[in-house]
Design an enzyme around this catalytic site. Structure first.
Site, short mmCIF file in Angstrom:
data_model
loop_
_atom_site.label_atom_id
_atom_site.label_comp_id
_atom_site.label_asym_id
_atom_site.label_seq_id
_atom_site.Cartn_x
_atom_site.Cartn_y
_atom_site.Cartn_z
CB ALA A 121 -0.83 -0.12 1.12
CG HIS A 219 0.62 4.85 4.14
ND1 HIS A 219 0.72 4.80 5.41
CD2 HIS A 219 0.04 3.89 3.36
CE1 HIS A 219 -0.28 3.89 5.52
NE2 HIS A 219 -0.63 3.14 4.30
N1 LIG Z 1 1.30 -5.62 2.37
C1 LIG Z 1 0.59 -4.57 2.38
O1 LIG Z 1 0.99 -3.54 2.25
C2 LIG Z 1 -0.73 -5.07 2.71
C3 LIG Z 1 -1.70 -4.16 2.74
C4 LIG Z 1 -3.11 -4.55 3.24
C5 LIG Z 1 -3.25 -5.88 3.70
N2 LIG Z 1 -2.17 -6.58 4.06
C6 LIG Z 1 -2.23 -7.84 4.64
O2 LIG Z 1 -2.73 -8.91 3.60
C7 LIG Z 1 -3.41 -9.91 4.20
C8 LIG Z 1 -4.60 -10.39 3.45
O3 LIG Z 1 -5.38 -9.05 3.49
P1 LIG Z 1 -6.95 -9.26 3.12
O4 LIG Z 1 -7.54 -7.58 3.10
O5 LIG Z 1 -7.25 -9.66 1.71
O6 LIG Z 1 -7.45 -9.75 4.10
P2 LIG Z 1 -9.18 -10.39 4.21
O7 LIG Z 1 -9.41 -10.25 5.92
O8 LIG Z 1 -10.34 -9.72 3.49
O9 LIG Z 1 -8.97 -11.83 3.85
C9 LIG Z 1 -8.06 -12.83 4.57
C10 LIG Z 1 -8.66 -14.30 4.11
O10 LIG Z 1 -7.49 -15.28 4.57
C11 LIG Z 1 -8.29 -16.00 5.41
N3 LIG Z 1 -7.34 -16.77 6.35
C12 LIG Z 1 -6.83 -15.79 7.44
N4 LIG Z 1 -6.09 -16.78 8.05
C13 LIG Z 1 -5.82 -18.08 7.52
C14 LIG Z 1 -5.17 -19.07 7.66
N5 LIG Z 1 -4.42 -19.38 8.79
N6 LIG Z 1 -5.35 -20.23 6.94
C15 LIG Z 1 -6.09 -20.14 5.82
N7 LIG Z 1 -6.85 -18.88 5.56
C16 LIG Z 1 -6.82 -18.17 6.45
C17 LIG Z 1 -9.74 -15.66 5.92
O11 LIG Z 1 -10.57 -16.63 5.97
C18 LIG Z 1 -10.07 -14.48 5.07
O12 LIG Z 1 -10.94 -15.14 3.85
C19 LIG Z 1 -3.74 -9.70 5.64
O13 LIG Z 1 -2.61 -10.07 6.72
C20 LIG Z 1 -3.31 -8.06 5.60
O14 LIG Z 1 -2.96 -7.64 6.78
C21 LIG Z 1 -0.96 -6.39 3.52
#
Ligand SMILES: NC(=O)c1ccc[n+]([C@@H]2O[C@H](COP(=O)([O-])OP(=O)(O)OC[C@H]3O[C@@H](n4cnc5c(N)ncnc54)[C@H](O)[C@@H]3O)[C@@H](O)[C@H]2O)c1
Length: 268
Positions: A121, A219
Site C-alpha cells: 500500500a 502514507h
Molecule cells: N503488504 C501490504 O501493504 C498489505 C496491505 C493490506 C493488507 N495486507 C495484509 O494482507 C493479508 C490479507 O489481507 P486481506 O485484506 O485480503 O484480508 P481479508 O481479511 O479480506 O481476507 C483474509 C482471508 O484469509 C483467510 N485466512 C486468514 N488466516 C488464515 C489461515 N491461517 N489459513 C487459511 N486462511 C486464512 C480468511 O479466512 C480470509 O478469507 C492480511 O494479513 C493483511 O494484513 C498487506
C-alpha cells in the site's frame, strides 16, 4: 504456470479474478480456512481450484501467494520454501519477528527458493531499496488516517485517547518502526515493508496522525541520504471488500505476480 493463493479475502479474491486474464497462469489453487469462500470463487472462476490442503500440490506449483494473515504466513511460508517453492508474502508484518525473518532467509537460501515482498500500500519502495545501498541519514513515514481507521487500539486506550472523539488533526505516535509495529498492529504491513526495504526496524522513524478531515489512508515516505532526497505521498482508497485494506495493496500483489511469472519487469 500453476500458482497457489492462500486466502480469498479482499486481496486473494482480487488476485484470483485477475489471473483469469493472464495467459501464462493456467491454474490457481486456492485455499482458505473458510471453505465456503474458496468454493464460491471456484464456482465463478474457470482457473480456480479449491484445495483443502496445499501439501499434495506443492510439487505442481511455481509460486505460493500468501494473502491471508500473519498466522497463515507462519505456517505456509516455511512449508512452501521447504519444498523449494517461491513465496510472495502480503502479511509482511510477520517479518518484524527477527527469528522468523532469519529462519525464512536461511530456508530460502538452502532450498534455492525466493521470497517476494510487494510494495503493497505504499509508493517509493523501489527507490528506497536502491538508496539504502549507500549511507542514509533518515527514513521517516508519516501515516495519516481518519479516526475510524484506528478501531480498538490498546495503546491509545492506555493513553486515554479515543479516536472517535478527535476533532482536529492530532499526532498519536512518534517512534521507531519496531515500536509502531507493537502499538499499531493495523499499520504493521507498511511500516514493516519500509523498514525491510530501508534501514531496519530500529532506525526507521514512524509518525502516526489521526485527522478527521481525511477520507484516505495517507502514507508519506521521506528519506535522506547520499543519494539525495525522497518524498513520496500515497493516498489510498480503501478496498471495497475490506476497508482495512487499501485497494492499491491488492493491485500491488497482482503486479508482483505479473513480474514474477512474466518476462518483462519494470522497476525491478
Ligand atoms: N503488504 C501490504 O501493504 C498489505 C496491505 C493490506 C493488507 N495486507 C495484509 O494482507 C493479508 C490479507 O489481507 P486481506 O485484506 O485480503 O484480508 P481479508 O481479511 O479480506 O481476507 C483474509 C482471508 O484469509 C483467510 N485466512 C486468514 N488466516 C488464515 C489461515 N491461517 N489459513 C487459511 N486462511 C486464512 C480468511 O479466512 C480470509 O478469507 C492480511 O494479513 C493483511 O494484513 C498487506
Amino acid at each position: 504456470m500453476k500458482i497457489c493463493v492462500i486466502g480469498c479475502g479482499a486481496i486473494g479474491a482480487a488476485i484470483a479474478r485477475e489471473m483469469e486474464h493472464l495467459s501464462n497462469i493456467d491454474t490457481v489453487y486456492l485455499t482458505d480456512r473458510s471453505q465456503e469462500c474458496a468454493t464460491r470463487l471456484q464456482q465463478k472462476l474457470a482457473k480456480v481450484s479449491y484445495v483443502p490442503d496445499i501439501v499434495p500440490i506443492l510439487n505442481d506449483i511455481g509460486l505460493v501467494v500468501e494473502a491471508a494473515s500473519q498466522d497463515a504466513a507462519r505456517y505456509y511460508v516455511p512449508l512452501a520454501l521447504s519444498a523449494g517453492v517461491d513465496v510472495l508474502i502480503m502479511s509482511v508484518g510477520v517479518l518484524h519477528d527477527e527469528e522468523f525473518q532469519a529462519d525464512t532467509h536461511r530456508l530460502a537460501k538452502r532450498k534455492g527458493a525466493k521470497v517476494h515482498v510487494p510494495s503493497g500500500a505504499v509508493g517509493g519502495i523501489d527507490a528506497l531499496s536502491a538508496a539504502r545501498l549507500d549511507e542514509m541519514d533518515e527514513v521517516l513515514l508519516t501515516t495519516t488516517k481518519p479516526p475510524s481507521a484506528f478501531g480498538k487500539n490498546q495503546y491509545l486506550a492506555s493513553k486515554g485517547v479515543v479516536p472517535s472523539e478527535i476533532r482536529v488533526r492530532t499526532e498519536l505516535f512518534e517512534g521507531s518502526a519496531r515500536e509502531a509495529v507493537k502499538h499499531f498492529p493495523q499499520n504493521i504491513n507498511v511500516a514493516a515493508t519500509i523498514a525491510l526495504a530501508g534501514i531496519g526496524f530500529d532506525k526507521t522513524k514512524i509518525r502516526i496522525v489521526c485527522d478527521p478531515q481525511v477520507k484516505t489512508n495517507e502514507h508519506h515516505l521521506q528519506a535522506r541520504g547520499r543519494f539525495g532526497e525522497l518524498d513520496v505521498v500515497t493516498r489510498n482508497v480503501p478496498s471495497p471488500r475490506n476497508p482495512k485494506t487499501s485497494y492499491l495493496a491488492a493491485m500491488s500483489a497482482i503486479s508482483a505476480i505479473k513480474k514474477i511469472t512474466g518476462s518483462f519487469w519494470i522497476g525491478a
